[in-house]
Write a protein that holds these residues in place. Structure first.
Motif, PDB file in Angstrom:
ATOM      1  N   GLN B  49      32.638  46.634  46.493  1.00 45.33           N
ATOM      2  CA  GLN B  49      32.563  47.997  46.999  1.00 45.33           C
ATOM      3  C   GLN B  49      33.691  47.845  48.134  1.00 45.33           C
ATOM      4  N   TYR B  54      34.001  51.955  46.443  1.00 47.63           N
ATOM      5  CA  TYR B  54      32.713  52.560  45.761  1.00 47.63           C
ATOM      6  C   TYR B  54      32.412  51.775  44.503  1.00 47.63           C
ATOM      7  N   THR B  85      27.636  53.167  47.051  1.00 48.86           N
ATOM      8  CA  THR B  85      27.806  54.522  46.500  1.00 48.86           C
ATOM      9  C   THR B  85      28.467  54.189  45.141  1.00 48.86           C
ATOM     10  N   ARG B  89      34.700  57.514  48.248  1.00 50.05           N
ATOM     11  CA  ARG B  89      34.566  57.691  49.537  1.00 50.05           C
ATOM     12  C   ARG B  89      35.525  57.943  50.285  1.00 50.05           C
TER      13      ARG B  89
END
Lengths: 879, 171
Positions: B49, B54, B85, B89
């Motif tokens: 990540q 992400y 996530t 982002r």
């Protein structure tokens, strides 16, 4: 053993058993929502809590994962416990929709039953609904996560038993659901175990939705007709139609089924089923009456027998026949037709494994039972891609290597799902698996790891074996086959030193013809290391078809009579002469390959093919087709209008395994009952057809009233079936050898000695490993888990999951050839025959190999394959 | 409540072909470092990540094949921890407190302003990739209500119409 008291009932259980198991042994029911005997205890539902009094203290604990100990006093139902259970159920009901009237699990829902049992009229708190969409995208299985109670049984069975891990809990808290990554449709084995184990209706079989409530269905308990593992099936029927299939949790398979067992039964309802007999008139097969067709068949055989002698007739049976049918077929061919030219499964398949095992161990069969695999410490797989061929046996290995930390040694030409488990992978080209095994034996002998104490008493031929292994040094074998020498040594050591070790062999019509060698090497290895005649040791030969073992037991071969009696042995022949009131041929006949070669040259004039499809299944398709065209008279008896039936002069429709009585003998020698479903019967059973033909051919001896009467005769003439009778078979069958009617059978063979006194170690043959030339690919005839060939191709459900053959290749080879997934390639054999099919990337394939499933008649893959050439070399090019 | 559930239940759009295969090669380093046991999954995901910002489908699939961990299991872990996530982002994460104190002091208006002027709702990222909006229950600074965090900076006693002005400080 530990002794404890459950609700005042004193019970003794094995050490290590849980309190729940002790209660079950005492006949006390403890409610559970997340427990199944196949799974590792989880303790999620908290309904199994019990009050345990030990050493003066009383404590409350879950029964499923706490072990039973000596002197415990267990109370399972006190006001406090019941109140706690009621609260648990109320909490589950808080978000479980109460749409029970429309739920297809109603009546068979554990939650519903428990709520009813605990009489919960109302919830003391507000309900909260969840809004998950209904997932109907996958084959066979529907997800309605609004109903999920998050017991985790589906996720656990997928991981712990199936080894798939296709589903997982995703998201968290109230929004937890069971799904795949990124909620894609399932792309798994489609075993349906998740739907079967779901205690509520959250995961269900699509077919059941709206078809019938569980309590409206009638149940028929029968045996699966696909592979040889003998899983018991329960056909759930409504209005004389099968709507659903599941399996009793008390059966030998503990309720586990694979995709073929659970969803493959639609073959019996296929449009391709034969209903009316066909007779060739003016070169065209036309519909005929039963009388006409049977007369034509009987007259045809009689004519050939009269003009060319009985030796001009060849018969090909099948391991799809029941024991009773196999027995009567053998009798019909050897007495009425009067020839010993009879074979099944191409003379290769399971038969070759038993032919390898029998001379060494004395029994042509597996020595142990399938359920023992889970307790073995080391498992040796020889050319056995069980994930594809026998998924339920694969489950045993998943359980052994998972929770029991067993190791698995895989000797195979391709990477299988099981090479990912902890252990050693020895890559051997197709047909040279036995070389690796012999090399392991050599290592064991050189390092002195063999069973020194008893080898002299138990086995003979040790010196001859040692002498024959001179060339089989690990170094030599490793350099010839391109394996790491240390892996061979390591494999030999862990196998020899393991307290329990099992060998699994699998062979189908589609595998190479090196089965005899493989089985012989395996039997030698088991004897040398002393891993025989004990629990979780020995050899399992897993056949391809439902009655692979039974066909051998009933002697569907040119040399054998029922019960492993040899045709050329005068005493046995005399016995059957008097039993069958006939004069049997005194010499062994031709095997399948020789029969077909004979038909090609004109020595064999008539062919009788029963439940077999040689054109699509046997090696060398062109030769087989030519044999059938050259033969003067061909009778095919089958449930489908197969490629072979198209070449016949008379076609007799037989009924499927779902429509007849009989018994199958599974790979663990378990004789199990086949019971007919209530659906309409198409055709006549093979047994009826043999009787009708025998009568027309002038034999009055074939007067069996039912399969039961045939079994009574089998038990008289086959020693190992002596105690088998329909009355004694019960729900789960009997394992042979079974001496008398009170005998429940022996699941472990060679316990305390071999039938022939000593095991006879077989020497190894000369070492010659087949190799492919540069630029040539090795064609590995794979098996798809969704198909088994003869029947699955007609099953709409299995075709839906796996509609077309795809060649599997690795990335390196695809780059070299410049092909991408979905491109069409052409495979050309050394003799110039070629097939075309699409390609896909696969982790299973290794460089220089191409894996092609061999079930699809449309592909005609068997035209590339020759008899007795295990290594099929092909040229691959972009088409 | 239904709306919230529907929002949470929104089917995740697959992000195939977002990350070119060359960039995915960078994952090999993480795989080499952590392959072997399932216990290393969370550190591996964390580093992945950090690398991509992400965890899209193709990153998870590659980790699954490389580390020999079933893809559904990885997806289960990713969706369980709010730290991970699966959608890209923004450069700055806005953590807007919607706890009781902030709510009555004007956090609701701030949320409405962000939805109207920046064009993103809770859990979404602006098209220019500047902001990702998250709603939190309490930041432990109720005395400063309404409170909003942008990245590591905390802003308190915000007069709602000034929200956009504060955001403009973060490019």
């Amino acid at each position: 053993m530990v002794t404890l008291t459950v609700d005042g009932v004193k019970v003794s259980v094995k050490k290590g058993s849980s309190i729940l198991e002790a209660a079950q042994a005492a006949g006390v029911r403890i409610p559970t929502l997340c427990h199944d005997k196949r799974l590792i205890p989880y303790g999620a539902c908290r309904l199994c809590i019990v009050e345990v009094t030990a050493r003066g203290k009383t404590r409350t604990m879950p029964a499923c994962f706490n072990p039973a100990r000596d002197g415990m006093e267990i109370a399972t139902s006190t006001p406090a416990l019941n109140s706690s259970r009621r609260t648990q159920l109320m909490l589950l009901l808080r978000s479980h929709p109460l749409l029970c009237p429309s739920c297809d699990a109603a009546g068979d829902c554990e939650l519903q039953n428990l709520v009813f049992e605990h009489q919960i009229p109302d919830l003391p708190f507000a309900r909260q609904s969840r809004y998950f969409h209904l997932d109907n995208d996958s084959n066979f299985i529907r997800f309605n996560m609004n109903l999920c109670i998050r017991c985790g049984m589906c996720v656990r069975i997928c991981e712990e038993v199936q080894g798939q891990s296709e589903i997982s809990f995703i998201n968290r808290g109230m929004n937890t659901e069971v799904s795949t990554d990124f909620m894609r449709p399932l792309d798994c084995e489609f075993c349906g175990q998740c739907a079967d184990i779901c205690p509520v209706g959250a995961i269900s079989s699509k077919w059941l939705v709206g078809t019938g409530r569980r309590f409206e269905l009638s149940h028929v308990k029968t045996t699966c007709s696909f592979c040889s593992l003998g899983c018991s099936l329960t056909l759930e029927e409504k209005d004389q139609q099968t709507v659903y299939v599941n399996s009793s949790h008390d059966g030998p398979n503990e309720g586990s089924l694979c995709v073929k067992g659970r969803y493959g039964w639609t073959y019996a309802y296929s449009d391709g089923r034969l209903e009316t007999p066909l007779v060739k008139k003016n070169g065209v097969l036309t519909e005929a009456s039963w009388e006409e067709a049977l007369d034509a068949a009987a007259n045809g055989f009689a004519r050939i027998k009269k003009s060319h002698g009985a030796q001009a007739i060849g018969a090909l049976g099948s391991a799809r026949l029941t024991n009773e049918e196999g027995y009567v077929f053998n009798r019909f061919v050897k007495s009425v037709l009067g020839t010993a030219n009879i074979d099944h499964g191409g003379g290769i398949s399971h038969l070759s494994l038993t032919e390898g095992i029998a001379p060494v161990l004395g029994y042509p069969a597996s020595t142990n039972s399938i359920r023992e695999i889970r307790n073995a410490r080391v498992i040796l797989l020889i050319g056995a891609d069980l994930t594809e061929t026998h998924p339920i046996a694969k489950n045993e290995i998943i359980m052994a290597t998972g929770r029991k930390r067993a190791r698995v040694i895989v000797i195979d030409s391709i990477k299988t799902k099981l090479t990912e488990r902890d252990g050693i992978f020895l890559k051997a080209p197709v047909g040279s698996e036995s070389i690796v095994v012999f090399s392991m034996i050599k290592t064991i002998m050189d390092e002195g790891l063999f069973d020194k104490a008893s080898i002299g008493n138990k086995a003979e031929g040790f010196e001859a074996l040692l002498e024959s292994l001179a060339d089989y040094t690990p170094e030599n074998v490793a350099s010839k086959l391109g394996i790491d020498v240390n892996s061979i040594r390591e494999a030999a050591r862990i196998f020899a030193q393991a307290p329990t070790a099992m060998i699994l062999l699998s062979e189908g019509l589609y595998r190479d013809s090196s089965g005899v060698e493989n089985a012989r090497a395996a039997a030698d290895l088991a004897v040398i290391t002393g891993h025989i005649g004990k629990e979780s040791c020995g050899i399992m030969a897993l056949g391809e078809k439902a009655n692979s073992q039974g066909a051998v037991d009933m002697g569907l071969t040119p040399q054998l009579l029922p019960g492993f009696a040899l045709l050329e042995d005068e005493a046995s022949r005399k016995k059957f002469d008097s039993l069958w009131k006939t004069k049997l041929p005194a010499t062994a006949g031709l095997n399948a390959r020789e029969i077909l070669a004979g038909a090609e040259t004109g020595a064999i004039k008539a062919l009788y093919v029963v439940a077999e499809n040689p054109v699509d299944d046997y090696p060398d398709r062109l030769q087989v087709e030519k044999a059938f065209k050259e033969a003067e008279f061909v009778v095919v008896q089958d449930i489908f209008f197969s490629s072979t039936a198209k070449l016949a002069d008379v076609v007799l429709p037989a009924c499927s395994a779902l429509e007849k009585n009989g018994t199958f003998t599974s790979a663990e020698r378990r004789v199990q009952t086949l019971r007919p479903s209530t659906k309409e019967k198409l055709g006549k059973s093979d047994l009826e057809l043999f009787e009708l033909l025998a009568k027309r051919m002038g034999s009055a001896q074939f007067t069996y009233s039912s399969p039961e009467a045939v079994m009574a005769e089998i038990s008289k003439c086959c020693d190992v079936y002596a105690g088998v009778s329909y009355d004694g078979l019960g729900a789960n069958g009997i394992i042979w050898p079974c001496k008398d009617s009170g005998d429940s059978g022996a699941s472990i063979l060679c316990q305390g000695g071999f039938p022939t006194g000593k095991a006879k170690l077989a020497p190894a043959g000369p070492l010659n490993a087949p190799v492919a030339k540069d630029g040539q690919f090795v064609l590995v005839q794979g098996v798809s888990k969704f198909h088994s060939g003869s029947m699955s191709m007609w099953s709409s459900s299995l075709i839906q999951v796996c509609p077309e053959p795809l060649a599997e290749m690795c990335t390196a080879d695809m780059n070299t050839l410049g092909v991408e997934e979905g491109n069409t390639i052409r495979l050309t054999s050394e003799t110039g025959e070629s097939v075309r099919l699409k390609v896909k990337w696969s982790r299973r394939s290794l460089p220089g190999e191409i894996i092609v499933p061999c079930h699809f008649p449309s592909l005609k893959l068997n035209s590339l394959v020759k008899w007795n050439e295990p290594l099929v070399k092909v040229k691959v090019e972009k088409a | 409540m239904q709306e919230r559930d529907a929002l949470l239940k929104k089917k995740v759009e697959s992000t195939v072909e977002v990350i070119p295969p060359e960039q995915l090669k960078a994952l090999d380093e993480i795989i080499d470092k952590y392959a072997g046991t399932t216990q290393n999954l969370i550190p591996a995901l964390k580093e992945a990540q950090e690398m991509f910002g992400y965890l899209p489908m193709e990153v998870q699939r590659k980790l699954s094949v490389g580390m020999n961990i079933p893809a559904p299991h990885i997806y289960g872990v990713v969706t369980f921890y709010s730290f991970f996530t699966i959608t890209p982002r923004g450069r700055h994460t806005i953590r807007l407190c919607l706890g009781t104190a902030c709510y009555v002091k004007g956090a609701k208006e701030m949320l409405e302003i962000i939805i109207r002027d920046v064009g993103i709702n809770v859990g979404e990222t602006s098209e220019d990739g500047r902001y990702t909006l998250e709603a939190v229950r309490c930041l432990g600074a109720c005395g400063l209500a309404p409170v909003m965090m942008i990245g590591e900076d905390t802003h308190g006693n915000i007069h709602p119409p000034k929200t956009i002005g504060i955001l403009d400080g973060y490019q």
